[in-house]
Design a protein around this motif. Structure first.
Motif, PDB file in Angstrom:
ATOM      1  N   VAL A 201       0.844  -1.188   0.000  1.00 11.95           N
ATOM      2  CA  VAL A 201       0.000   0.000   0.000  1.00 11.95           C
ATOM      3  C   VAL A 201       0.888   1.250   0.000  1.00 11.95           C
ATOM      4  O   VAL A 201       0.642   2.211  -0.718  1.00 11.95           O
ATOM      5  CB  VAL A 201      -0.963   0.013   1.208  1.00 11.95           C
ATOM      6  N   SER A 207       4.520   4.908  -5.892  1.00 14.11           N
ATOM      7  CA  SER A 207       4.490   4.655  -7.334  1.00 14.11           C
ATOM      8  C   SER A 207       3.576   5.659  -8.032  1.00 14.11           C
ATOM      9  O   SER A 207       3.909   6.220  -9.083  1.00 14.11           O
ATOM     10  CB  SER A 207       3.997   3.214  -7.549  1.00 14.11           C
ATOM     11  N   TYR A 208       2.423   5.900  -7.402  1.00 13.56           N
ATOM     12  CA  TYR A 208       1.454   6.856  -7.939  1.00 13.56           C
ATOM     13  C   TYR A 208       2.062   8.264  -8.034  1.00 13.56           C
ATOM     14  O   TYR A 208       1.981   8.935  -9.062  1.00 13.56           O
ATOM     15  CB  TYR A 208       0.220   6.854  -7.031  1.00 13.56           C
ATOM     16  N   SER A 211       4.852   8.377 -10.708  1.00 11.54           N
ATOM     17  CA  SER A 211       4.361   8.350 -12.093  1.00 11.54           C
ATOM     18  C   SER A 211       3.738   9.703 -12.450  1.00 11.54           C
ATOM     19  O   SER A 211       3.825  10.151 -13.582  1.00 11.54           O
ATOM     20  CB  SER A 211       3.387   7.200 -12.319  1.00 11.54           C
TER      21      SER A 211
ATOM     22  N   LYS B  11      -7.413  10.459  -0.875  1.00 13.80           N
ATOM     23  CA  LYS B  11      -6.542   9.817  -1.843  1.00 13.80           C
ATOM     24  C   LYS B  11      -5.933   8.551  -1.244  1.00 13.80           C
ATOM     25  O   LYS B  11      -5.909   7.505  -1.862  1.00 13.80           O
ATOM     26  CB  LYS B  11      -5.445  10.791  -2.239  1.00 13.80           C
ATOM     27  N   HIS B  12      -5.447   8.680  -0.019  1.00  9.55           N
ATOM     28  CA  HIS B  12      -4.801   7.534   0.604  1.00  9.55           C
ATOM     29  C   HIS B  12      -5.789   6.379   0.791  1.00  9.55           C
ATOM     30  O   HIS B  12      -5.466   5.225   0.520  1.00  9.55           O
ATOM     31  CB  HIS B  12      -4.195   7.946   1.944  1.00  9.55           C
ATOM     32  N   LEU B  15      -6.433   4.780  -2.611  1.00  6.84           N
ATOM     33  CA  LEU B  15      -5.268   3.988  -2.996  1.00  6.84           C
ATOM     34  C   LEU B  15      -5.233   2.670  -2.232  1.00  6.84           C
ATOM     35  O   LEU B  15      -4.979   1.608  -2.800  1.00  6.84           O
ATOM     36  CB  LEU B  15      -3.966   4.757  -2.687  1.00  6.84           C
ATOM     37  N   GLU B  16      -5.507   2.780  -0.952  1.00  2.00           N
ATOM     38  CA  GLU B  16      -5.442   1.590  -0.106  1.00  2.00           C
ATOM     39  C   GLU B  16      -6.490   0.568  -0.542  1.00  2.00           C
ATOM     40  O   GLU B  16      -6.202  -0.626  -0.661  1.00  2.00           O
ATOM     41  CB  GLU B  16      -5.644   1.993   1.360  1.00  2.00           C
ATOM     42  N   ARG B  17      -7.705   1.047  -0.828  1.00  2.00           N
ATOM     43  CA  ARG B  17      -8.754   0.112  -1.264  1.00  2.00           C
ATOM     44  C   ARG B  17      -8.395  -0.507  -2.608  1.00  2.00           C
ATOM     45  O   ARG B  17      -8.549  -1.708  -2.819  1.00  2.00           O
ATOM     46  CB  ARG B  17     -10.103   0.838  -1.340  1.00  2.00           C
ATOM     47  N   MET B  19      -5.532  -1.087  -3.766  1.00  2.13           N
ATOM     48  CA  MET B  19      -4.475  -2.072  -3.532  1.00  2.13           C
ATOM     49  C   MET B  19      -5.052  -3.373  -2.975  1.00  2.13           C
ATOM     50  O   MET B  19      -4.578  -4.464  -3.311  1.00  2.13           O
ATOM     51  CB  MET B  19      -3.471  -1.451  -2.561  1.00  2.13           C
ATOM     52  N   HIS B  20      -6.084  -3.248  -2.142  1.00  4.38           N
ATOM     53  CA  HIS B  20      -6.748  -4.460  -1.628  1.00  4.38           C
ATOM     54  C   HIS B  20      -7.439  -5.215  -2.764  1.00  4.38           C
ATOM     55  O   HIS B  20      -7.314  -6.421  -2.879  1.00  4.38           O
ATOM     56  CB  HIS B  20      -7.770  -4.103  -0.541  1.00  4.38           C
ATOM     57  N   HIS B  23      -4.755  -6.983  -4.838  1.00  5.14           N
ATOM     58  CA  HIS B  23      -4.220  -8.194  -4.212  1.00  5.14           C
ATOM     59  C   HIS B  23      -5.170  -9.359  -4.338  1.00  5.14           C
ATOM     60  O   HIS B  23      -4.779 -10.463  -4.682  1.00  5.14           O
ATOM     61  CB  HIS B  23      -3.967  -7.952  -2.724  1.00  5.14           C
ATOM     62  N   PHE B  24      -6.431  -9.102  -4.036  1.00 11.51           N
ATOM     63  CA  PHE B  24      -7.355 -10.227  -3.982  1.00 11.51           C
ATOM     64  C   PHE B  24      -7.740 -10.697  -5.384  1.00 11.51           C
ATOM     65  O   PHE B  24      -8.057 -11.854  -5.573  1.00 11.51           O
ATOM     66  CB  PHE B  24      -8.535  -9.884  -3.080  1.00 11.51           C
ATOM     67  N   VAL B  82      -3.456   3.325 -12.916  1.00  8.33           N
ATOM     68  CA  VAL B  82      -3.672   4.441 -11.985  1.00  8.33           C
ATOM     69  C   VAL B  82      -2.545   4.530 -10.963  1.00  8.33           C
ATOM     70  O   VAL B  82      -2.054   5.606 -10.644  1.00  8.33           O
ATOM     71  CB  VAL B  82      -5.035   4.286 -11.259  1.00  8.33           C
ATOM     72  N   LEU B  83      -2.131   3.385 -10.447  1.00 15.61           N
ATOM     73  CA  LEU B  83      -1.118   3.391  -9.392  1.00 15.61           C
ATOM     74  C   LEU B  83       0.303   3.463  -9.943  1.00 15.61           C
ATOM     75  O   LEU B  83       1.264   3.571  -9.176  1.00 15.61           O
ATOM     76  CB  LEU B  83      -1.281   2.166  -8.480  1.00 15.61           C
ATOM     77  N   GLY B  84       0.428   3.407 -11.259  1.00 15.18           N
ATOM     78  CA  GLY B  84       1.754   3.614 -11.843  1.00 15.18           C
ATOM     79  C   GLY B  84       2.645   2.384 -11.828  1.00 15.18           C
ATOM     80  O   GLY B  84       3.862   2.497 -11.970  1.00 15.18           O
ATOM     81  N   PHE B  85       2.058   1.181 -11.671  1.00 12.72           N
ATOM     82  CA  PHE B  85       2.900  -0.017 -11.596  1.00 12.72           C
ATOM     83  C   PHE B  85       3.552  -0.350 -12.926  1.00 12.72           C
ATOM     84  O   PHE B  85       4.506  -1.136 -12.980  1.00 12.72           O
ATOM     85  CB  PHE B  85       2.086  -1.229 -11.132  1.00 12.72           C
ATOM     86  N   LEU B 112       5.404  -4.787  -9.026  1.00 11.69           N
ATOM     87  CA  LEU B 112       4.725  -3.501  -8.846  1.00 11.69           C
ATOM     88  C   LEU B 112       5.556  -2.369  -9.444  1.00 11.69           C
ATOM     89  O   LEU B 112       5.288  -1.195  -9.181  1.00 11.69           O
ATOM     90  CB  LEU B 112       4.440  -3.254  -7.363  1.00 11.69           C
TER      91      LEU B 112
END
Lengths: 216, 216
Positions: A201, A207-208, A211, B11-12, B15-17, B19-20, B23-24, B82-85, B112
């Motif tokens: 996280v 990363s966000y 970018s 924003k945080h 981002l956190e959601r 990322m969840h 992962h899943f 979105v997250l720039g991976f 990532l």
């Protein structure tokens, strides 16, 4: 863990902010904790809005004093009380890899009320080795350690494909909460609290931001 | 890092959601990613409300398909974007203690988008030692490594009283973001993004839940 999302996020965000206030009020190297502090000063330290700081402190029952602001000792004590740092509890770390060893040796947990009474791993080549102040124990010893020390938390740093099995063993041994560092979901009884710690996280946010910078 | 708090938290949290979800949806051991998935299924996996899941996916431009729901590959791709991976970047770890060594060897970062091209420490007894695939380098080599590899991120796992000095050296070497694992605030130029990773935020939530359980 079976709660509505809104409630959970609000709570988590407040907990996180309180933890930031706590850290920055505990004093920094070369800058010990001042006796009194204003919400503006706290806000500046943690890069937040001072209205929010006042609202959060009011929510946990801390009141400012005329002309001096907040007394640091009162803020710290209220946060410790709300977050349960004065209610000591015992934990075990399961998985003696690099991360597990780092957590088992982390010096900052004791002052937040958490003791670590055991480090477990089932790899024969690890059992019996010393890691900091711990001797790595096999999983078969877990129930005895949990019972003898009244352990309530299991910190899991095992590979993803072992996490559910290890969680089951920890629950069977009697623990009440799990801190899971593997990026896997877990099925547990409703009365066991699970916190998933996804290091990624943090990486996602970085990363966000990186970018976005590269687009400018 | 000099932003309003409300903006930052929204924003945080988003981002956190994301990322969840990521992962899943990436699949769990023994349960590979399904081709399609409904918001209700995602919501159940991550223990969130399905209205929020739909809202989040709409916010990043993912649309469901009639009768099938969301295509996993589209959700994963949108989150990665979105997250720039998919925008690869290079990093260095400064501080070769247990945590620094664990992070430098963590296998999950590459997928990532983050590479780790160096592990640094100024302790003479550590410089030159091998840690996983890294040879620990002295800080004097940092500017060259940053320049040669185009490093944009410094991961700091040094003691609190050394963090500011090391951050200054990293900024002078040209890095654009800092991931700080010490519980200290940092002063940096406005164009350097700083994320503070407080392991104790997780502990605070667990401590809070355990103290509530013990009251019941």
């Amino acid at each position: 863990m079976r709660r509505g999302s809104t409630n959970r996020e609000l709570k988590h965000a407040l907990l996180e902010r309180l933890m930031h206030y706590y850290h920055f009020l505990c004093g920094q190297p070369g800058a010990p904790t001042p006796d009194t502090v204003t919400s503006t000063e706290i806000a500046r330290l943690v890069h937040m809005d001072d209205t929010l700081v006042r609202k959060d402190l009011a929510a946990i029952g801390v009141r400012g004093h005329p002309r001096v602001g907040f007394r640091s000792v009162e803020v710290l004590s209220a946060i410790r009380g709300v977050l349960g740092f004065d209610t000591a509890f015992e934990s075990v770390v399961i998985g003696a890899g690099r991360l597990g060893s780092a957590l088992a040796s982390y010096p900052g947990f004791a002052s937040l009320g958490m003791g670590i009474v055991g480090l477990f791993d089932n790899a024969p080549q690890k059992v019996g080795l010393t890691c900091g102040r711990h001797v790595i124990q096999p999983m078969v010893s877990l129930p005895t350690v949990v019972r003898n020390h009244g352990v309530s938390l299991a910190i899991l740093t095992v590979p993803p494909d072992a996490t559910q099995e290890v969680a089951d063993q920890a629950v069977a041994a009697g623990i009440k909460a799990i801190w899971n560092f593997a990026s896997t979901s877990l099925t547990t009884p409703d009365d066991v609290f699970v916190r998933h710690e996804h290091i990624s996280v943090g990486l996602a946010e970085l990363s966000y931001q990186l970018s976005r910078m590269s687009e400018q």
